[in-house]
Design an enzyme around this catalytic site. Structure first.
Site, PDB file in Angstrom:
ATOM      1  N   HIS A 388       0.807  -1.219   0.000  1.00 30.94           N
ATOM      2  CA  HIS A 388       0.000   0.000   0.000  1.00 30.94           C
ATOM      3  C   HIS A 388       0.838   1.266   0.000  1.00 30.94           C
ATOM      4  O   HIS A 388       0.304   2.343   0.283  1.00 30.94           O
ATOM      5  CB  HIS A 388      -0.922   0.021   1.218  1.00 30.94           C
ATOM      6  CG  HIS A 388      -2.026  -0.986   1.163  1.00 30.94           C
ATOM      7  ND1 HIS A 388      -3.238  -0.742   0.554  1.00 30.94           N
ATOM      8  CD2 HIS A 388      -2.096  -2.265   1.623  1.00 30.94           C
ATOM      9  CE1 HIS A 388      -4.011  -1.809   0.654  1.00 30.94           C
ATOM     10  NE2 HIS A 388      -3.332  -2.747   1.291  1.00 30.94           N
ATOM     11  N   LYS A 579      -7.360  14.388   4.302  1.00 29.80           N
ATOM     12  CA  LYS A 579      -6.539  13.182   4.297  1.00 29.80           C
ATOM     13  C   LYS A 579      -5.425  13.373   5.324  1.00 29.80           C
ATOM     14  O   LYS A 579      -5.263  14.456   5.891  1.00 29.80           O
ATOM     15  CB  LYS A 579      -5.951  12.913   2.903  1.00 29.80           C
ATOM     16  CG  LYS A 579      -5.215  14.102   2.307  1.00 29.80           C
ATOM     17  CD  LYS A 579      -4.742  13.802   0.890  1.00 29.80           C
ATOM     18  CE  LYS A 579      -5.867  13.837  -0.114  1.00 29.80           C
ATOM     19  NZ  LYS A 579      -6.255  12.532  -0.637  1.00 29.80           N
ATOM     20  N   ARG A 580      -4.681  12.314   5.550  1.00 29.92           N
ATOM     21  CA  ARG A 580      -3.536  12.412   6.455  1.00 29.92           C
ATOM     22  C   ARG A 580      -2.612  13.548   6.007  1.00 29.92           C
ATOM     23  O   ARG A 580      -2.373  13.739   4.823  1.00 29.92           O
ATOM     24  CB  ARG A 580      -2.797  11.071   6.444  1.00 29.92           C
ATOM     25  CG  ARG A 580      -1.576  10.990   7.325  1.00 29.92           C
ATOM     26  CD  ARG A 580      -1.157   9.533   7.491  1.00 29.92           C
ATOM     27  NE  ARG A 580      -1.028   8.844   6.225  1.00 29.92           N
ATOM     28  CZ  ARG A 580       0.114   8.711   5.549  1.00 29.92           C
ATOM     29  NH1 ARG A 580       1.227   9.243   6.021  1.00 29.92           N
ATOM     30  NH2 ARG A 580       0.158   8.047   4.421  1.00 29.92           N
ATOM     31  N   LYS A 585       1.502  14.398   0.188  1.00 35.98           N
ATOM     32  CA  LYS A 585       0.110  14.692  -0.176  1.00 35.98           C
ATOM     33  C   LYS A 585      -0.084  16.180  -0.475  1.00 35.98           C
ATOM     34  O   LYS A 585      -1.112  16.577  -0.998  1.00 35.98           O
ATOM     35  CB  LYS A 585      -0.830  14.225   0.930  1.00 35.98           C
ATOM     36  CG  LYS A 585      -0.828  12.695   1.086  1.00 35.98           C
ATOM     37  CD  LYS A 585      -1.748  12.243   2.195  1.00 35.98           C
ATOM     38  CE  LYS A 585      -1.690  10.737   2.412  1.00 35.98           C
ATOM     39  NZ  LYS A 585      -2.348   9.971   1.334  1.00 35.98           N
ATOM     40  N   THR A 687      -8.252   6.553  -1.536  1.00 36.96           N
ATOM     41  CA  THR A 687      -9.669   6.168  -1.572  1.00 36.96           C
ATOM     42  C   THR A 687     -10.566   7.378  -1.351  1.00 36.96           C
ATOM     43  O   THR A 687     -11.735   7.346  -1.730  1.00 36.96           O
ATOM     44  CB  THR A 687      -9.996   5.085  -0.515  1.00 36.96           C
ATOM     45  OG1 THR A 687      -9.549   5.514   0.774  1.00 36.96           O
ATOM     46  CG2 THR A 687      -9.340   3.766  -0.877  1.00 36.96           C
ATOM     47  N   LYS A 691     -14.355   8.275  -2.968  1.00 35.83           N
ATOM     48  CA  LYS A 691     -15.535   8.673  -2.178  1.00 35.83           C
ATOM     49  C   LYS A 691     -16.069  10.015  -2.635  1.00 35.83           C
ATOM     50  O   LYS A 691     -17.289  10.205  -2.775  1.00 35.83           O
ATOM     51  CB  LYS A 691     -15.157   8.733  -0.700  1.00 35.83           C
ATOM     52  CG  LYS A 691     -14.733   7.415  -0.093  1.00 35.83           C
ATOM     53  CD  LYS A 691     -14.040   7.639   1.247  1.00 35.83           C
ATOM     54  CE  LYS A 691     -13.269   6.408   1.664  1.00 35.83           C
ATOM     55  NZ  LYS A 691     -12.310   6.668   2.746  1.00 35.83           N
TER      56      LYS A 691
END
Length: 846
Positions: A388, A579-580, A585, A687, A691
């Site tokens: 992952h 998100k984290r 990111k 993910t 969503k």
């Protein structure tokens, strides 16, 4: 009569008497549905009185919530018992899903929908004077996960049950979640997430299945009764794994699987001898140390003590799980070690459970007396590994001295596994020392390290990535020599999300619109959403879809007003990055765009900019200082912008504290724009991108992770792609990337960074995180190519503004996004795993 403190309504004595009476369906006015409502209410009241010892008119909302859960659990456990009986009787093959995280959120609403009892339950509570929508907030989010990995685990478990696959999930029964995030003085503060403070009515103790786990100690040789030299692991400490089960309900409640979570306790409660001598602290020291193992999700591993705890935590959970799997296998007298790989598939969710490969080999060798080759054959036909992450630091490496102290026997076995494997590598590439170094399970250096990613590949029969692009990078960049050696092991299984949670439960307005328009088939077959495509340009449907989105945005506006004390304009563009918090990111790239928009407004150079609301949410790991500084910087900028009357009608910035599943269920249905802007080649899948698109948000993103496949599915006209490609990122890395070149060549970027580095964002007597972020980008190497992607990102955002001002075009694109997201159901993901890797068959019950 006293008023019930949950509602203005009260429960009459007559109504309570009716609820306590066993009713005949034919005797109830209103027919069978009325009887069912009364029966549900009766069960709730009985649990309130008999399980919680509460009288209805004095019960608190939390009491009603727990009673409601117990009442629903009664129905669920009937199906659970039938499911487990059918699986045991058939002696079927099962998958055992091992994951350190399961981000379940709240379960009541999900389980009511999956049991098709939501409306009935809501009416039963209404008749009792309880508002369901208010009451359900009393349920705590389960503190069992952090981010996408945990949410994926929850989605996988939902799909396994919905599709009737025999499965058990295994994890840790964390007493505290990762942490509860508060924003104080604009900075993240970590507080204990005591999610079990009021108990968890979903969980069931399985005391007879307690497992014992050994740690530390030493290894000694001995001769067995046949005169053969053998090895045993002796001494050290013993922990007890206490199993707690949480039922996992499939849609329609035909199959109810379970998630088994292990709580760590010491092998003895306390030393009575020490206690009697007055050494009270010493008496309970071992007990306290043992219970630390399952105390908290992801203990900070920036210290040696934290690393030791994290390794022990992983081993504890895996050892308990494997022993339990073995116990379950041999409950059928016809089973043996010979058919163990035929009946058991163990799926490793990332590298965290990888020590299970060595643990099963140890049990087979040291406890069952099998030879090496026979044991290793069983092991390598049992485990499958899903990778992952492409981030090297996330693949996990443990120092050999740490391993030697904590798990001495396992280190011996790892050396032997490595020796035998490197012999194969040498036969494939004779004399190639680079290949030996690359594939070795041991990383050489001043301190040796055990590479858990390499171990996972060597010990598994299957290795998969979780998006098409990610899987190619796994083969080409992460494990290239392993792929060259055993290409048949490698495959792709693109992640998915469960539409039961992320539309049916999270977005009931959209779900109802879908049900009225195309029927309910999409709930179990997401590809049926394609029926919406012809309606993307239907004026009436488009207007209805837009009203649903606006109502959801009003809900989020109220949520933000309550939690953050900020007033939002629900007709503004809701631009969401949740998100984290991590540099790859690139929340700081978003921050640069926020400041660019702000500066343009101040200078009057902004053209065709609709009102924008920038919404951030996410947690930074406690030991990740730069991520915490990004949070701090976002909040400093937010305070400045939100307090500036010159832009108050056009711009707002919100950081939602303690982002979790429950808050995601409010934010995601309301989002207009989904920010998926990670550095290309660094996100495995994502993910949240799925969503958000599934709920009608348009994606702005790099060609990274599952964004690539979202682009393929929704089409280039319905997504906003920008930035460097993965190969271009790699080229910049090879050519000694210089971020200052972009600073010097782009006047607007230079102005923004200079502004950030000035005293404009100084806070009297406090550290300036905005300057810190800018300095890190300019002088810290800009490891994630923020400055290289800035201009492309700002340009695409200008285009997004133009599109949003054209409401007909925007909502047509949003509808097409929903219509074309059928691929991204976790049902499809699980079916591919079951067919290609797990070799699993659905088991339906009578």
């Amino acid at each position: 009569m006293k008023k019930n403190n949950c509602s203005k309504m009260t429960v009459s004595e007559t109504k309570l008497a009716e609820m306590r009476t066993a009713l005949c369906p034919n005797s109830v006015a209103g027919g069978r549905m009325s009887w069912q409502v009364d029966q549900m209410g009766d069960r709730i009241v009985k649990h309130l009185e008999r399980m919680l010892a509460r009288e209805p008119n004095s019960a608190a909302l939390r009491d009603w919530c727990q009673a409601d859960i117990y009442a629903l659990r009664d129905r669920i456990l009937e199906r659970y018992i039938a499911t487990q009986k059918a699986q045991h009787t058939s002696n079927c093959r099962r998958v055992y899903y091992l994951s350190m995280e399961y981000l379940m959120g709240r379960l009541l609403r999900d389980n009511l929908y999956n049991c098709e009892l939501f409306d009935l339950n809501k009416e039963a509570l209404h008749q009792l004077g309880i508002c369901y929508d208010v009451m359900e907030r009393q349920e705590e989010d389960m503190g069992l996960g952090n981010g996408g990995l945990g949410r994926l685990g929850a989605c996988i478990m939902d799909s396994l049950a919905t599709l009737n696959y025999p499965a058990v999930g295994y994890g840790i029964h964390y007493e505290f979640g990762m942490f509860r995030q508060e924003i104080r003085n604009k900075q993240q503060v970590e507080l204990a997430d005591n999610w079990l403070a009021y108990g968890n009515p979903w969980q069931i103790l399985r005391a007879k299945n307690v497992q014992n786990v050994q740690i530390y100690g030493h290894v000694e040789n001995y001769y067995d009764e046949k005169g053969d030299l053998r090895v045993r692991w002796v001494g050290g400490e013993c922990l007890r794994g206490i199993p707690w089960d949480i039922p996992i309900v499939g849609y329609g409640a035909e199959t109810v699987n379970f998630l088994r979570l292990w709580e760590a306790r010491a092998s003895c409660d306390f030393c009575l001898e020490d206690f009697n001598r007055g050494n009270f602290l010493e008496a309970v020291q071992e007990k306290a140390r043992g219970e630390t193992i399952s105390k908290v999700l992801y203990p900070n591993d920036s210290s040696d003590a934290g690393k030791n705890l994290r390794l022990i935590q992983q081993y504890f959970f895996v050892s308990c799980s494997i022993r339990d799997i073995i116990r379950r296998h041999f409950t059928d007298g016809s089973n043996s070690w010979g058919n163990f790989p035929d009946k058991v598939c163990i799926q490793l969710n990332d590298t965290h459970p990888t020590i299970g490969i060595v643990e099963l080999q140890r049990i087979l060798l040291d406890e069952e007396g099998l030879g090496w080759d026979a044991a290793w054959d069983i092991v390598t036909r049992t485990f499958a590994y899903a990778n992952h992450t492409l981030m090297p630091e996330a693949l996990e490496k443990w120092s050999v001295p740490l391993f030697q102290r904590a798990l001495p026997r396992h280190l011996q076995l790892i050396y032997e596994i490595n020796r035998r494997f490197l012999e194969k590598v040498s036969r494939k590439w004779p004399g190639d020392t680079q290949k030996l170094a690359e594939t070795s399970l041991i990383e050489e250096g001043p301190v040796q390290y055990v590479r858990m990613g390499n171990l996972a590949v060597v010990g598994s029969f299957s290795v998969n990535g979780v998006a098409k692009m990610h899987s190619e990078l796994v083969k080409r960049s992460l494990f290239p020599s392993f792929y060259a050696l055993t290409p048949e092991k490698f495959s792709n299984k693109t992640n998915g999300v469960t539409q039961r949670r992320w539309v049916n439960s999270a977005n009931p307005r959209l779900a109802e619109l879908l049900n009225r328009t195309i029927g309910k088939g999409w709930v179990t077959d997401l590809r049926q959403l394609c029926q919406l495509e012809p309606l993307a340009n239907d004026l009436e449907f488009r207007d209805t879809f837009a009203r649903v989105k606006l109502q959801n945005k009003v809900d989020l506006t109220n949520f933000v007003a309550e939690r953050c004390k900020i007033t939002l304009n629900p007709r503004s563009l809701f631009d969401v990055q949740i998100k984290r918090i991590h540099e790859y990111k690139r929340q700081h790239l978003k921050l640069l765009h926020v400041l660019t928009t702000y500066r343009r407004l101040l200078h009057g150079t902004a053209k065709n900019i609709p009102p924008r609301t920038f919404i951030f949410g996410g947690k930074a790991a406690p030991g990740y200082e730069m991520a915490k500084r990004i949070i701090h910087a976002i909040n400093v900028v937010a305070e400045k912008i939100n307090g500036d009357s010159r832009v108050s009608e056009l711009l707002k910035v919100v950081f939602v504290p303690n982002y979790d599943v429950s808050s995601a269920m409010v934010i995601i249905p309301a989002a207009d724009l989904s920010e998926q802007i990670s550095t290309a080649g660094m996100e495995a899948s994502g993910t949240s991108n799925m969503k958000l698109a599934l709920n009608g948000a348009l994606t702005v993103g790099t060609l990274d992770g599952a964004n690539v496949e979202i682009l393929e599915e929704v089409g280039p006209d319905n997504v906003f792609i920008f930035g460097l490609r993965a190969e271009e990122v790699a080229e910049l890395q090879r050519n000694n990337y210089q971020p200052r070149q972009f600073y010097e060549s782009d006047g607007e970027l230079r102005a923004i960074l200079d502004w950030m580095r000035s005293d404009a964002f100084d806070i009297a007597g406090e550290f300036n995180p905005v300057r810190c972020v800018a300095d890190n980008l300019l002088d810290g190497g800009d490891r994630y190519f923020v400055l290289a992607d800035y201009r492309s990102y700002v340009n695409i955002q200008d285009l997004i503004s133009d599109y949003f001002l054209n409401a007909e075009l925007w909502y047509s694109m949003a509808i097409l996004n929903v219509a074309r997201m059928g691929k991204f159901s976790s049902d499809r993901t699980v079916t591919e795993y079951a067919d290609d890797i797990w070799k699993l068959q659905p088991l339906r019950q009578e």
